[in-house]
Design an enzyme around this catalytic site. Structure first.
Site, PDB file in Angstrom:
ATOM      1  N   ASP A  31      43.150  13.249   4.963  1.00  0.00           N
ATOM      2  CA  ASP A  31      42.282  13.212   6.137  1.00  0.00           C
ATOM      3  C   ASP A  31      42.807  14.259   7.105  1.00  0.00           C
ATOM      4  O   ASP A  31      44.019  14.498   7.174  1.00  0.00           O
ATOM      5  CB  ASP A  31      42.344  11.816   6.784  1.00  0.00           C
ATOM      6  CG  ASP A  31      41.129  11.543   7.649  1.00  0.00           C
ATOM      7  OD1 ASP A  31      40.324  10.679   7.273  1.00  0.00           O
ATOM      8  OD2 ASP A  31      40.982  12.213   8.704  1.00  0.00           O
ATOM      9  N   PHE A  62      28.702   0.517  -2.560  1.00  0.00           N
ATOM     10  CA  PHE A  62      27.848  -0.552  -2.025  1.00  0.00           C
ATOM     11  C   PHE A  62      28.652  -1.639  -1.312  1.00  0.00           C
ATOM     12  O   PHE A  62      28.151  -2.724  -1.073  1.00  0.00           O
ATOM     13  CB  PHE A  62      27.012  -1.168  -3.157  1.00  0.00           C
ATOM     14  CG  PHE A  62      26.117  -0.166  -3.841  1.00  0.00           C
ATOM     15  CD1 PHE A  62      24.939   0.242  -3.231  1.00  0.00           C
ATOM     16  CD2 PHE A  62      26.463   0.391  -5.059  1.00  0.00           C
ATOM     17  CE1 PHE A  62      24.104   1.186  -3.843  1.00  0.00           C
ATOM     18  CE2 PHE A  62      25.641   1.336  -5.671  1.00  0.00           C
ATOM     19  CZ  PHE A  62      24.457   1.731  -5.060  1.00  0.00           C
ATOM     20  N   LYS A 106      21.159   4.832  -3.353  1.00  0.00           N
ATOM     21  CA  LYS A 106      21.946   4.359  -2.209  1.00  0.00           C
ATOM     22  C   LYS A 106      21.069   4.171  -0.965  1.00  0.00           C
ATOM     23  O   LYS A 106      21.065   3.124  -0.334  1.00  0.00           O
ATOM     24  CB  LYS A 106      23.084   5.351  -1.923  1.00  0.00           C
ATOM     25  CG  LYS A 106      23.860   5.072  -0.660  1.00  0.00           C
ATOM     26  CD  LYS A 106      24.624   3.762  -0.727  1.00  0.00           C
ATOM     27  CE  LYS A 106      25.130   3.369   0.640  1.00  0.00           C
ATOM     28  NZ  LYS A 106      25.982   2.206   0.648  1.00  0.00           N
ATOM     29  N   PHE A 130      19.795 -11.896   2.602  1.00  0.00           N
ATOM     30  CA  PHE A 130      19.227 -10.998   3.619  1.00  0.00           C
ATOM     31  C   PHE A 130      17.895 -11.490   4.157  1.00  0.00           C
ATOM     32  O   PHE A 130      17.012 -10.717   4.489  1.00  0.00           O
ATOM     33  CB  PHE A 130      19.162  -9.556   3.102  1.00  0.00           C
ATOM     34  CG  PHE A 130      20.529  -8.922   3.165  1.00  0.00           C
ATOM     35  CD1 PHE A 130      21.530  -9.333   2.299  1.00  0.00           C
ATOM     36  CD2 PHE A 130      20.835  -7.981   4.121  1.00  0.00           C
ATOM     37  CE1 PHE A 130      22.809  -8.823   2.384  1.00  0.00           C
ATOM     38  CE2 PHE A 130      22.119  -7.453   4.215  1.00  0.00           C
ATOM     39  CZ  PHE A 130      23.111  -7.870   3.337  1.00  0.00           C
ATOM     40  N   CYS A 167      25.933   1.514   8.929  1.00  0.00           N
ATOM     41  CA  CYS A 167      25.171   1.966   7.751  1.00  0.00           C
ATOM     42  C   CYS A 167      23.659   1.836   7.906  1.00  0.00           C
ATOM     43  O   CYS A 167      22.955   2.847   7.913  1.00  0.00           O
ATOM     44  CB  CYS A 167      25.641   1.207   6.520  1.00  0.00           C
ATOM     45  SG  CYS A 167      27.408   1.340   6.273  1.00  0.00           S
TER      46      CYS A 167
HETATM   47  C1  UGA Z   1      25.709  -2.558   4.197  1.00  0.00           C
HETATM   48  C2  UGA Z   1      25.276  -2.960   2.766  1.00  0.00           C
HETATM   49  O1  UGA Z   1      25.127  -4.381   2.688  1.00  0.00           O
HETATM   50  C3  UGA Z   1      26.329  -2.495   1.746  1.00  0.00           C
HETATM   51  O2  UGA Z   1      25.881  -2.784   0.438  1.00  0.00           O
HETATM   52  C4  UGA Z   1      26.522  -0.986   1.895  1.00  0.00           C
HETATM   53  O3  UGA Z   1      27.522  -0.497   1.010  1.00  0.00           O
HETATM   54  C5  UGA Z   1      26.947  -0.673   3.330  1.00  0.00           C
HETATM   55  O4  UGA Z   1      25.927  -1.153   4.240  1.00  0.00           O
HETATM   56  C6  UGA Z   1      27.109   0.826   3.444  1.00  0.00           C
HETATM   57  O5  UGA Z   1      26.139   1.547   3.258  1.00  0.00           O
HETATM   58  O6  UGA Z   1      28.257   1.295   3.603  1.00  0.00           O
HETATM   59  P1  UGA Z   1      27.401  -3.577   6.011  1.00  0.00           P
HETATM   60  O7  UGA Z   1      26.777  -2.620   6.964  1.00  0.00           O
HETATM   61  O8  UGA Z   1      28.880  -3.660   5.937  1.00  0.00           O
HETATM   62  O9  UGA Z   1      26.897  -3.281   4.503  1.00  0.00           O
HETATM   63  O10 UGA Z   1      26.894  -5.034   6.413  1.00  0.00           O
HETATM   64  P2  UGA Z   1      25.813  -6.087   5.906  1.00  0.00           P
HETATM   65  O11 UGA Z   1      26.518  -7.318   5.495  1.00  0.00           O
HETATM   66  O12 UGA Z   1      24.863  -5.517   4.957  1.00  0.00           O
HETATM   67  O13 UGA Z   1      25.054  -6.413   7.299  1.00  0.00           O
HETATM   68  C7  UGA Z   1      24.338  -5.407   8.000  1.00  0.00           C
HETATM   69  C8  UGA Z   1      23.628  -6.006   9.197  1.00  0.00           C
HETATM   70  O14 UGA Z   1      22.549  -6.831   8.788  1.00  0.00           O
HETATM   71  C9  UGA Z   1      24.516  -6.885  10.074  1.00  0.00           C
HETATM   72  O15 UGA Z   1      24.272  -6.589  11.434  1.00  0.00           O
HETATM   73  C10 UGA Z   1      24.054  -8.304   9.757  1.00  0.00           C
HETATM   74  O16 UGA Z   1      24.238  -9.204  10.822  1.00  0.00           O
HETATM   75  C11 UGA Z   1      22.579  -8.065   9.489  1.00  0.00           C
HETATM   76  N1  UGA Z   1      21.962  -9.108   8.640  1.00  0.00           N
HETATM   77  C12 UGA Z   1      22.335  -9.262   7.362  1.00  0.00           C
HETATM   78  C13 UGA Z   1      20.960  -9.921   9.179  1.00  0.00           C
HETATM   79  O17 UGA Z   1      20.570  -9.799  10.354  1.00  0.00           O
HETATM   80  N2  UGA Z   1      20.359 -10.861   8.373  1.00  0.00           N
HETATM   81  C14 UGA Z   1      20.724 -11.025   7.080  1.00  0.00           C
HETATM   82  O18 UGA Z   1      20.139 -11.897   6.402  1.00  0.00           O
HETATM   83  C15 UGA Z   1      21.739 -10.216   6.561  1.00  0.00           C
END
Ligand code: UGA
Length: 432
Positions: free
Chosen positions: A30, A153, A205, A250, A261
């Site tokens: 980095d 992912f 992706k 979700f 993301c």
């Molecule tokens: C997301 C994807 O889930 C991963 O698969 C992906 O690798 C990652 O982005 C990335 O591109 O690096 P992440 O951002 O860590 O992961 O978090 P998530 O668990 O997906 O949640 C994202 C948002 O959606 C959060 O704010 C969460 O509160 C919200 N969410 C999730 C909801 O409002 N409702 C749901 O049912 C699920």
């Protein structure tokens, strides 16, 4: 295998630590020397991710994981180079790929034997073409190389588990050699490997994140109908989600999605589609619904409290989701900013994200030591992040310290009947 991971952010650090744990010799590089110093000289890591500190320590101690700010050394020493640098949003929503270009040029300058260059950062389709062109333009010898796409992912908060036990591994390749190398690298992980062309992997992706975000916005849209009719969104989501073709994941209505993301990737996907001549109206609507969710929270507080100036609002949870201290594009930040504009007073608590919020919000809000402290003299509590420790609270105690017992349950986790019986005013998202 000897691997170099360029970029020691979230994805880079998790990838490096996990691939070292699988038995490879890994150098994480980095250009942030402070970060590399911290990772080299201490047992601390620059991010909060359950289990990662221990995994980094273990693999540093067994000699398989090292850190360096010398990218040149990293390139020369490895067979496979993973590009894991950031691809932030530019003002027009497109992904800023200057980091990727810089790394491609450095690889070109220092390539001295065959290399497999793997893009792991989330990038718009056709980025690999640019990486290839750049390396070919700037390399000084006839060394061969392949470019591949291997999107990640993993989710924040469960990153190691997601990396080690993925639903699938996607590899986008255009040579047998690259395919064999990546298949060998991932052979210790038992899962389906999807092999596609590189552009397909790049699209997979963006499409995966966009689809998940679409599910969230869809259920949030339905929650509007529940608000207007008195139906309960949790029951509706269960009724929809038990159809295995749809599934339950979700489908939790709430204050909207955030994080580093979904918001960024949707913007970039809309932008690249536009550039390719396709107007992605569906995703524009997904974005719009997500913005409206945060505005809905403010309207709901007004319904509970009438005018907001001088009212004290307690915010429980600041991170964009539980098990992380990440507040990038966190709904909490938008909600707090809107409330401050309305001249409300804000008291906040989060188990992990306080330090980061303090850096962003300074003394405009009050930082509290727990949920009860935050609720002190408050006119309303808003549950923004569903941390486990917020699920079981002593409501009698909360009520005794509040000025006015009202709860806006931004993640629909509380038993509304119980709260109403205790004398609270309750509002959920698509749920009364
Ligand atoms: C997301 C994807 O889930 C991963 O698969 C992906 O690798 C990652 O982005 C990335 O591109 O690096 P992440 O951002 O860590 O992961 O978090 P998530 O668990 O997906 O949640 C994202 C948002 O959606 C959060 O704010 C969460 O509160 C919200 N969410 C999730 C909801 O409002 N409702 C749901 O049912 C699920």
């Amino acid at each position: 295998m000897r691997l170099t991971i360029v970029g020691s952010g979230y994805v880079g650090l998790v990838t490096g630590a996990c691939l070292a744990d699988l038995g490879n010799q890994v150098i994480c590089v980095d250009n942030d020397t402070e970060k590399i110093d911290l990772l080299t000289k201490s047992d601390e890591i620059p991010i909060y991710e359950p289990g990662l500190e221990e995994l980094v320590k273990k693999n540093k101690e067994n000699g398989r994981l090292t850190f360096s700010s010398d990218i040149e050394f990293g390139i020369k020493d490895s067979d496979v180079i993973f590009i894991c640098v950031g691809t932030p949003s530019r003002d027009d929503g497109s992904a800023d790929l200057t980091g990727i270009e810089k790394v491609s040029r450095i690889i070109a300058e220092h390539i001295d034997s065959y290399k497999l260059v793997v893009e792991k950062s989330t990038v718009p389709v056709e980025t690999s073409e640019w990486i290839k062109k750049t390396i070919n333009t700037f390399k000084k010898n006839g060394c061969e190389f392949d470019v591949a796409s291997n999107p990640e992912f993993l989710r924040e908060g469960s990153a190691i588990e997601d990396f080690m036990n993925p639903d699938r591994i996607v590899i986008g390749v255009e040579s047998k050699k690259a395919e064999e190398l990546l298949k060998e690298l991932y052979s210790p992980i038992e899962t389906k490997i999807v092999v596609s062309d590189i552009k397909g992997a790049e699209i997979i992706k963006h499409a995966s994140n966009s689809f998940l975000a679409t599910k969230i916005s869809f259920i949030n849209a339905i929650s509007n109908l529940c608000d207007r009719t008195g139906a309960d969104i949790n029951a509706v989501a269960e009724g929809i989600g038990l159809d295995s073709r749809i599934n339950r994941h979700f489908l939790k209505a709430g204050v909207g999605f955030g994080g580093s993301c979904f918001p960024k990737d949707i913007k970039a996907f809309i932008h690249i589609s536009e550039k390719l001549g396709y107007s992605f109206g569906l995703l524009k609507e997904v974005e719009k619904i997500n913005q409206e969710q945060k505005d809905r929270v403010i309207r709901k507080i007004e319904e509970l409290l009438w005018n907001l100036p001088e009212k004290t609002i307690a915010i429980w949870g600041l991170a964009f989701k539980p098990h992380t201290d990440d507040i990038r594009s966190a709904p909490s930040m938008d909600i707090i900013k809107s409330l401050l504009k309305e001249k409300a007073k804000i008291r906040v608590f989060d188990p992990e994200a306080m330090e980061k919020v303090r850096k962003e919000m300074g003394n405009r809000i009050v930082y509290c030591k727990d949920v009860y402290d935050a609720a002190q003299d408050a006119d309303c509590v808003i549950l923004v992040t569903e941390w486990n420790e917020f699920k079981e609270v002593d409501w009698d105690r909360v009520k005794s310290v509040m000025k006015h017992p009202a709860v806006l349950d931004g993640r629909n986790i509380y038993d509304s009947g119980k709260l109403k019986n205790l004398g609270f005013k309750y509002a959920g998202i698509g749920r009364r």
